[in-house]
Design an enzyme around this catalytic site. Structure first.
Site, mmCIF file in Angstrom:
data_model
loop_
_atom_site.group_PDB
_atom_site.id
_atom_site.type_symbol
_atom_site.label_atom_id
_atom_site.label_comp_id
_atom_site.label_asym_id
_atom_site.label_seq_id
_atom_site.Cartn_x
_atom_site.Cartn_y
_atom_site.Cartn_z
ATOM 1 N N ARG A 1 -17.136 34.266 -4.220
ATOM 2 C CA ARG A 1 -17.349 32.748 -4.184
ATOM 3 C C ARG A 1 -19.142 32.558 -3.812
ATOM 4 N NH1 ARG A 1 -18.181 30.538 1.407
ATOM 5 N NH2 ARG A 1 -17.533 28.287 1.785
ATOM 6 N N HIS B 1 -21.079 22.675 0.461
ATOM 7 C CA HIS B 1 -20.310 21.702 1.124
ATOM 8 C C HIS B 1 -20.773 20.108 0.378
ATOM 9 C CE1 HIS B 1 -18.223 24.563 3.470
ATOM 10 N NE2 HIS B 1 -19.339 24.979 3.999
ATOM 11 N N GLN C 1 -12.889 23.004 0.662
ATOM 12 C CA GLN C 1 -14.053 23.380 1.704
ATOM 13 C C GLN C 1 -15.235 23.464 0.854
ATOM 14 O OE1 GLN C 1 -15.260 26.766 2.786
ATOM 15 N NE2 GLN C 1 -14.937 26.901 4.811
ATOM 16 N N SER D 1 -17.368 27.190 7.795
ATOM 17 C CA SER D 1 -17.914 27.450 6.560
ATOM 18 C C SER D 1 -17.549 28.803 6.175
ATOM 19 C CB SER D 1 -19.486 27.293 6.382
ATOM 20 O OG SER D 1 -19.502 27.222 4.764
ATOM 21 N N LEU D 2 -18.318 29.625 5.784
ATOM 22 C CA LEU D 2 -17.826 30.846 5.599
ATOM 23 C C LEU D 2 -17.090 31.600 6.506
ATOM 24 C CD1 LEU D 2 -19.146 34.011 6.340
ATOM 25 C CD2 LEU D 2 -18.230 34.084 4.242
ATOM 26 N N GLN E 1 -23.149 31.066 7.327
ATOM 27 C CA GLN E 1 -24.320 31.471 6.822
ATOM 28 C C GLN E 1 -25.613 30.749 7.604
ATOM 29 O OE1 GLN E 1 -24.744 32.069 2.294
ATOM 30 N NE2 GLN E 1 -22.852 30.608 2.478
#
Length: 312
Positions: A113, A198, A247, A88-89, A11
């Protein structure tokens, strides 16, 4: 010998119109995503507005759709990865490319999510910022002091030498940006994201994500994935599932992940997705490797032409 890693952005890389040229003739990815989500993600990607596209539950499936489509185009041209990784994503897009998740399940899971993440901390209540030019030890000292006073903030993305992203409440991040600059940081840059990813604030979302992942078919990876949480290659679906849950509230160890890929012999990184954020990070980590972003037809053709000379 050329070893290739496909890497996928997270993102912050989203933009209205991303992947437009590449979707010509490949609209089935958009159609499949729309069918799964039961709303027009394709229109949101093409027309925006940017503010709506940036909402985490929209940005996540949008970026996964673009990244998965680009990876598919590369594979169609005979360019296949030895490893995958995502920021991440982007780790979910890597899992689609590695055969762990189907495209449809990937789109569905990251949309859910995003909803869980937004519900854990509604948009506007959390924030993230990139801190440039300060060592990790000093950054941790400052963020822990602010957290102890009641405004949670912590390191979230360990991106490359001299760049660490912090995450937490809006107040915590704002205070940290001021204090970290006073402590010697060159810059503190707010990120275009809608939540404190996170960070410990995401633990409620992680509990809900665990249940969603338990309901989805996951396979062992056909191509090893280097995971964000431990910066190690993984193939086991059970291990991957557990790492995906962790994560959500753990730092993304991107610098360590890139170094692990290089240690595994990767010589060429292909960034599959809008922009060149990861390409820039990889070059800051190790300038000796080849980094090629693919985000439109011109950059795709550049990689196709270059690959003809690679010894596999």
């Amino acid at each position: 010998m050329t070893k290739i890693a496909f890497i996928f952005p997270g993102q912050g890389s989203q933009s209205v119109g991303m992947g437009a040229e590449l979707f010509n003739g490949n609209g089935n990815f958009l159609e499949r995503a729309d069918d799964v989500l039961q709303f027009s993600l394709s229109r949101l990607i093409a027309e925006g507005p940017q503010e709506e596209l940036t909402l985490t539950y929209n940005a996540q499936p949008a970026l996964l759709t673009v990244g998965a489509m680009i990876a598919s185009r590369l594979v169609e041209e005979g360019i296949t990865p030895d490893y995958t990784a995502g920021h991440s994503l982007g780790e979910y897009t890597a899992l689609v490319a590695s055969g762990v998740l189907s495209f449809e399940d990937g789109v569905s899971v990251v949309h859910q999510r995003g909803l869980y993440m937004n519900e854990a901390v509604p948009a506007g209540e959390g924030a993230m910022a990139a801190i440039l030019g300060l060592d990790g030890e000093k950054l941790l000292e400052v963020t822990e002091a602010i957290t102890a006073k009641g405004d949670p903030v912590q390191p979230a993305n360990l991106n490359c030498p001299g760049q660490i992203v912090i995450s937490g409440t809006k107040a915590g991040v704002e205070k940290a940006c001021v204090e970290l600059k006073d402590a010697g940081a060159k810059r503190a840059i707010p990120l275009d994201v809608s939540g404190p990813f996170h960070s410990s604030l995401m633990k409620p979302a992680a509990e809900r994500l665990q249940k969603t992942l338990d309901e989805v078919e996951m396979k062992d990876a056909s191509i090893p994935v280097v995971a964000n949480v431990n910066a190690e290659k993984v193939s086991s679906r059970d291990e991957i599932k557990q790492l995906l849950v962790e994560q959500l509230y753990s730092p993304v160890r991107w610098e360590d992940s890139v170094r692990e890929l290089i240690d595994l012999g990767v010589t060429h990184f292909i960034e599959c997705g809008p922009g060149k954020v990861l390409s820039g990070l990889v070059k800051k980590i190790d300038r000796s490797v080849t980094v090629l972003p693919v985000y439109d037809e011109e950059t795709l053709q550049t990689v196709i032409d270059a690959a003809k000379g690679w010894e596999r």
